[in-house]
Design an enzyme around this catalytic site. Sequence first.
Site, PDB file in Angstrom:
ATOM      1  N   ARG A   1      76.726  13.829 -12.767  1.00 26.12           N
ATOM      2  CA  ARG A   1      76.269  12.457 -12.553  1.00 26.12           C
ATOM      3  C   ARG A   1      76.704  11.605 -13.747  1.00 26.12           C
ATOM      4  NH1 ARG A   1      70.658   9.589 -13.508  1.00 26.12           N
ATOM      5  NH2 ARG A   1      71.322   7.587 -12.718  1.00 26.12           N
TER       6      ARG A   1
ATOM      7  N   HIS B   1      74.228   1.506 -14.656  1.00 27.77           N
ATOM      8  CA  HIS B   1      73.296   2.135 -15.591  1.00 27.77           C
ATOM      9  C   HIS B   1      73.173   1.206 -16.802  1.00 27.77           C
ATOM     10  CE1 HIS B   1      71.434   6.242 -16.682  1.00 27.77           C
ATOM     11  NE2 HIS B   1      71.080   5.428 -17.651  1.00 27.77           N
TER      12      HIS B   1
ATOM     13  N   GLU C   1      67.089   3.341 -12.467  1.00 27.80           N
ATOM     14  CA  GLU C   1      65.819   2.926 -13.082  1.00 27.80           C
ATOM     15  C   GLU C   1      65.658   1.418 -13.219  1.00 27.80           C
ATOM     16  OE1 GLU C   1      65.188   4.859 -16.816  1.00 27.80           O
ATOM     17  OE2 GLU C   1      65.009   6.816 -15.889  1.00 27.80           O
TER      18      GLU C   1
ATOM     19  N   ASN D   1      63.988   9.876 -11.328  1.00 28.58           N
ATOM     20  CA  ASN D   1      64.021  10.264 -12.741  1.00 28.58           C
ATOM     21  C   ASN D   1      62.581  10.455 -13.201  1.00 28.58           C
ATOM     22  OD1 ASN D   1      66.740   9.832 -12.673  1.00 28.58           O
ATOM     23  ND2 ASN D   1      66.777   8.170 -14.171  1.00 28.58           N
TER      24      ASN D   1
ATOM     25  N   TYR E   1      60.130  12.083 -16.525  1.00 27.15           N
ATOM     26  CA  TYR E   1      60.066  12.691 -17.856  1.00 27.15           C
ATOM     27  C   TYR E   1      58.662  13.082 -18.275  1.00 27.15           C
ATOM     28  CZ  TYR E   1      64.907  11.307 -18.772  1.00 27.15           C
ATOM     29  OH  TYR E   1      66.277  11.181 -18.727  1.00 27.15           O
TER      30      TYR E   1
ATOM     31  N   GLU F   1      67.312  12.772 -13.075  1.00 30.80           N
ATOM     32  CA  GLU F   1      67.165  12.952 -14.533  1.00 30.80           C
ATOM     33  C   GLU F   1      65.839  13.638 -14.828  1.00 30.80           C
ATOM     34  OE1 GLU F   1      67.461   9.546 -17.166  1.00 30.80           O
ATOM     35  OE2 GLU F   1      69.207   8.795 -16.081  1.00 30.80           O
TER      36      GLU F   1
HETATM   37  C1  PNW Z   1      66.167   7.143 -19.008  1.00 28.41           C
HETATM   38  N1  PNW Z   1      59.996   5.652 -20.339  1.00 28.41           N
HETATM   39  O1  PNW Z   1      65.456   6.112 -19.599  1.00 28.41           O
HETATM   40  C2  PNW Z   1      67.580   6.636 -18.846  1.00 28.41           C
HETATM   41  O2  PNW Z   1      68.049   6.692 -17.524  1.00 28.41           O
HETATM   42  C3  PNW Z   1      68.570   7.246 -19.764  1.00 28.41           C
HETATM   43  O3  PNW Z   1      69.662   6.397 -19.928  1.00 28.41           O
HETATM   44  C4  PNW Z   1      67.905   7.590 -21.084  1.00 28.41           C
HETATM   45  O4  PNW Z   1      68.794   8.012 -22.061  1.00 28.41           O
HETATM   46  C5  PNW Z   1      66.879   8.661 -20.790  1.00 28.41           C
HETATM   47  O5  PNW Z   1      65.988   8.282 -19.758  1.00 28.41           O
HETATM   48  C6  PNW Z   1      66.069   9.062 -22.004  1.00 28.41           C
HETATM   49  O6  PNW Z   1      65.360   7.965 -22.514  1.00 28.41           O
HETATM   50  C7  PNW Z   1      64.092   6.080 -19.767  1.00 28.41           C
HETATM   51  O7  PNW Z   1      59.600   4.959 -21.290  1.00 28.41           O
HETATM   52  C8  PNW Z   1      63.622   5.337 -20.832  1.00 28.41           C
HETATM   53  O8  PNW Z   1      59.207   6.240 -19.585  1.00 28.41           O
HETATM   54  C9  PNW Z   1      62.266   5.198 -21.014  1.00 28.41           C
HETATM   55  C10 PNW Z   1      61.381   5.800 -20.130  1.00 28.41           C
HETATM   56  C11 PNW Z   1      61.848   6.550 -19.067  1.00 28.41           C
HETATM   57  C12 PNW Z   1      63.212   6.694 -18.896  1.00 28.41           C
END
Ligand code: PNW
Length: 500
Positions: A95, A140, A185, A327, A329, A396
């Site tokens: 990706r 992106h 995102e 995505n 996290y 992601e």
């Molecule tokens: C993503 N949050 O961003 C992006 O798609 C990527 O480009 C980035 O490098 C990666 O995650 C890591 O940060 C995020 O605050 C940024 O929850 C912030 C958040 C989530 C995703």
Amino acid sequence: MRLILYITTLLCACSCYAQEYAFPPNFQFGVATAAYQVEGGWNSSGKGENIWDRLTHTRSELITDGSNGDIACDTYNKAIEDVQLLKSLGVDFYRFSFSWSRILPTGTANKINPDGIRYYNEMIDELLANGIKPFATMYHWDLPQPLQELGGWPNSVIADLFADYANVLYENFGDRIKDWITFNEVGVFCGGGYESASMAPAYNGAGFGVYLCGHTVLRAHGKAYRLYESKYKASQGGRVGITIDSGWYEPASESPVDIEAAETAIQMGFGWFAHPIFSTDGDYPPVMKQRIAQKSAEEGFSRSRLPEFTSEEIAEIRGSSDFFGLNHYTTNRCTIIPDGWGTPPSQWTDAGALCSQDADWEPSASSWLKVVPWGFRKLLVWIKNEYNNPEVVVTENGFSDRGELRDCRRINYYNSYLEQLLKAIHEDGCNVSGYTAWSFMDNFEWMRGFTERFGLYYVDFNDPNRPRTPKMSYYVYKNILATKRVDWKYSPDSFDECEF
Ligand code: PNW
């Protein structure tokens, strides 16, 4: 006492058993990057300036280490050799994202940069020659600067210009690219760009600009999807989707107010984009329309700060995604906002939810990212129930540290999150068809520069050659791809075992 013992045994039995789950045979694995974060070559061979070039060059004090993506991982010069690294990892797909300004230097489709077409053609051909599917994101976060001069995403005209850009991509690459993501995102780049000023163009338009941005992007997505459907799908046979990010929003307590606060937070953070596309009714979530209209009226605005879609737009956007790109996290706990908290208008005072993370959740190098694997499963189940079990591709998921090669904490993250994903598939019936590790290699982490590293490959940014070195997690991920299982005991020979 016996009950507690019984429950403990049951829990252990479940989690031990869960490790025996395998990924389905057709499950697809990949790794991801984004153009601005890896490419470099910021002004090479006809590329135009974008909003991240402008922000890092003129406001470097906003970047933790004052750095920029001028060279980054130098992928502009290394894309071909990187394919061998992808091949040795054993991924099904890669990706990556297109740089709009490399393809269309001024942002509009009247002038195409031949070197941009060449660059991506060579990379795509090399991927396919090595049995790796290109999974392409159109946007992106790197808007061409000339379009920012016109106001950027809050200007609704950009929706048509995006569709023109999408047309150029389908036309030039659609014979070989079968998996498209329009946007990465929306919530993060509209929120960072037009609410909190924590992403380019770093404009503070809290509670207002952020919704204008989201509105144009949803319209742009709908147009790009329908364009493919009517003009390219029959001949090219690919699919088009969108990637929406979400944490899991857990109620801070069992109290009905906290449960409602968490539900409102997910509707207004995630449903904001998921509801118009994936719900049967389309349009913004009812709670979002109702709350923003009410707050706007209380604040003396003459109309809601959330724009309205026409019925044609609702129909164009509804159902405009062939898969659900997700995505994910981390997780937050939400409670109701105490009276007087925050400065309206803002997204969070609109939602009336105050979300934070537990002090004892394991941290990463990123302040917002705590390790909470169970939140992943809950989010997947919520999506299944809310949107009629769509096909989800996790586009992601990953963990940041400071760059250790023996990165046991990243391995713990991947093993635990993938275990929860397996439970969501096998125990909850969630329709997840693919998973993408963020990231293939360490890269430019936006406002954090090179200080937070997410890669499976370590990149030495002090060396002009930007050498890539596999971390321990690279071998663990490779083993997962090869065996289709999570194995906590697996340890590559070249490293001392991790203790979990
Ligand atoms: C993503 N949050 O961003 C992006 O798609 C990527 O480009 C980035 O490098 C990666 O995650 C890591 O940060 C995020 O605050 C940024 O929850 C912030 C958040 C989530 C995703």
